[in-house]
Write an enzyme that holds these catalytic residues in place. Structure first.
Site, PDB file in Angstrom:
ATOM      1  N   ASP A 154       0.829  -1.210   0.000  1.00 24.19           N
ATOM      2  CA  ASP A 154       0.000   0.000   0.000  1.00 24.19           C
ATOM      3  C   ASP A 154       0.860   1.256   0.000  1.00 24.19           C
ATOM      4  O   ASP A 154       0.507   2.255  -0.613  1.00 24.19           O
ATOM      5  CB  ASP A 154      -0.936  -0.002   1.220  1.00 24.19           C
ATOM      6  CG  ASP A 154      -1.888  -1.182   1.156  1.00 24.19           C
ATOM      7  OD1 ASP A 154      -2.592  -1.298   0.142  1.00 24.19           O
ATOM      8  OD2 ASP A 154      -1.889  -2.005   2.093  1.00 24.19           O
ATOM      9  N   LYS A 203       1.318  -2.648   4.494  1.00 21.65           N
ATOM     10  CA  LYS A 203       0.583  -3.627   3.707  1.00 21.65           C
ATOM     11  C   LYS A 203      -0.699  -3.990   4.462  1.00 21.65           C
ATOM     12  O   LYS A 203      -0.895  -3.596   5.578  1.00 21.65           O
ATOM     13  CB  LYS A 203       1.433  -4.878   3.481  1.00 21.65           C
ATOM     14  CG  LYS A 203       2.604  -4.617   2.538  1.00 21.65           C
ATOM     15  CD  LYS A 203       3.375  -5.869   2.189  1.00 21.65           C
ATOM     16  CE  LYS A 203       2.555  -7.066   1.856  1.00 21.65           C
ATOM     17  NZ  LYS A 203       1.574  -6.900   0.759  1.00 21.65           N
ATOM     18  N   GLU A 226       0.949 -12.811   4.474  1.00 20.66           N
ATOM     19  CA  GLU A 226       1.940 -12.164   3.593  1.00 20.66           C
ATOM     20  C   GLU A 226       3.282 -12.056   4.312  1.00 20.66           C
ATOM     21  O   GLU A 226       4.340 -12.307   3.726  1.00 20.66           O
ATOM     22  CB  GLU A 226       1.429 -10.781   3.169  1.00 20.66           C
ATOM     23  CG  GLU A 226       0.253 -10.878   2.216  1.00 20.66           C
ATOM     24  CD  GLU A 226      -0.437  -9.570   1.915  1.00 20.66           C
ATOM     25  OE1 GLU A 226      -1.266  -9.561   1.005  1.00 20.66           O
ATOM     26  OE2 GLU A 226      -0.165  -8.558   2.581  1.00 20.66           O
TER      27      GLU A 226
END
Ligand code: 5RP
Length: 240
Positions: A88, A98, A107
């Site tokens: 992001d 993120k 992730e």
């Protein structure tokens, strides 16, 4: 300049690198940039039998499977040759926010277990200060939701459970069963300091603050891709 074109450029370059280097066990993250990576990989003439994937979300696993790729459950994997994901926000030191897709816990686990991490972003994701445009996502055990929320708020921060506008009432629950909160990072405070404090609260599973995870950052523009190498251990930018 189209952000979509820029995402596509970064995704195409990531496919080139994954194929050139002959990685075979590959983790794939979540989001619209990663979706372009899967689309591009599907367009190339690749021996699907040679590649094995795992992913940070059901969404990505389904997209890979729909395109004829073999996907392993992350619980069966102990290391990855490579991991490809979006972000992001990313700053000049390779720190990221993120979790815009609520998948940051897996992730982080997959990128931690990967020997080579490629992050693909469009130019709009590059920021001077983390938190400029995106909140810090925090995943919390459902039972700890109110305790964690009030503790974060007592730190003088604005925090709220993430909610969908349609399709589901109540807070967003991730693929791994946690509730997703979003925490605003005020301009005068650092995302790293806030994430560190939040991660120490019992009941917090993870945050979307990532430091020391990038090996190669691909920044897409409409007409080119800028490549930045980072030293994961030292967290420093090595070269373009
Ligand atoms: C999902 C993520 C994504 O990588 C991040 O939200 C970027 O998404 P997009 O590629 O759609 O801009 O962290 O949890």
């Amino acid at each position: 300049m189209s952000v979509e074109e820029a995402k596509k450029k970064a995704a195409e370059r990531a496919v080139d690198i994954v194929l050139e280097r002959g990685f075979s066990l590959i983790g794939v993250g979540t989001g619209s940039t990663v979706e372009k990576f899967i689309e591009e990989l599907s367009r190339r003439r690749v021996d699907r039998g040679r590649l094995l994937f795992t992913s940070s979300s059901l969404d990505t696993a389904l997209k890979l499977a729909e395109n004829g790729f073999r996907v392993l459950d992350p619980s069966t994997v102990s290391y990855l040759d490579a991991y490809v994901d979006g972000a992001d926000e990313v700053d000049g030191d390779g720190r990221m926010l993120k979790g815009g897709g609520g998948a940051m816990t897996l992730e982080k686990i997959l990128s931690y277990s990967s020997r080579f991490n490629i992050f693909i972003v469009d130019y709009s994701k590059v920021v001077e200060r983390l938190g400029e445009k995106s909140p810090l996502p925090v995943e919390v055990l459902p039972q700890a939701l109110n305790i964690v929320l009030s503790r974060i708020r007592s730190m003088g921060l604005k925090a709220y459970p993430r909610a969908l506008r349609k399709g589901k009432y109540g807070p967003v629950v991730s693929d791994v069963g946690g509730v997703i909160l979003d925490v605003e990072i005020p301009p005068e405070r650092s995302a790293e300091e806030i994430a560190g404090r939040i991660e120490s609260i019992p009941g917090v599973v993870s945050t979307g603050f990532f430091k020391g995870y990038i090996d190669l950052l691909l920044i897409g523009y409409a007409d080119r891709v800028v490549e930045k190498k980072f030293d994961r251990v030292k967290g420093v930018h090595l070269a373009e």
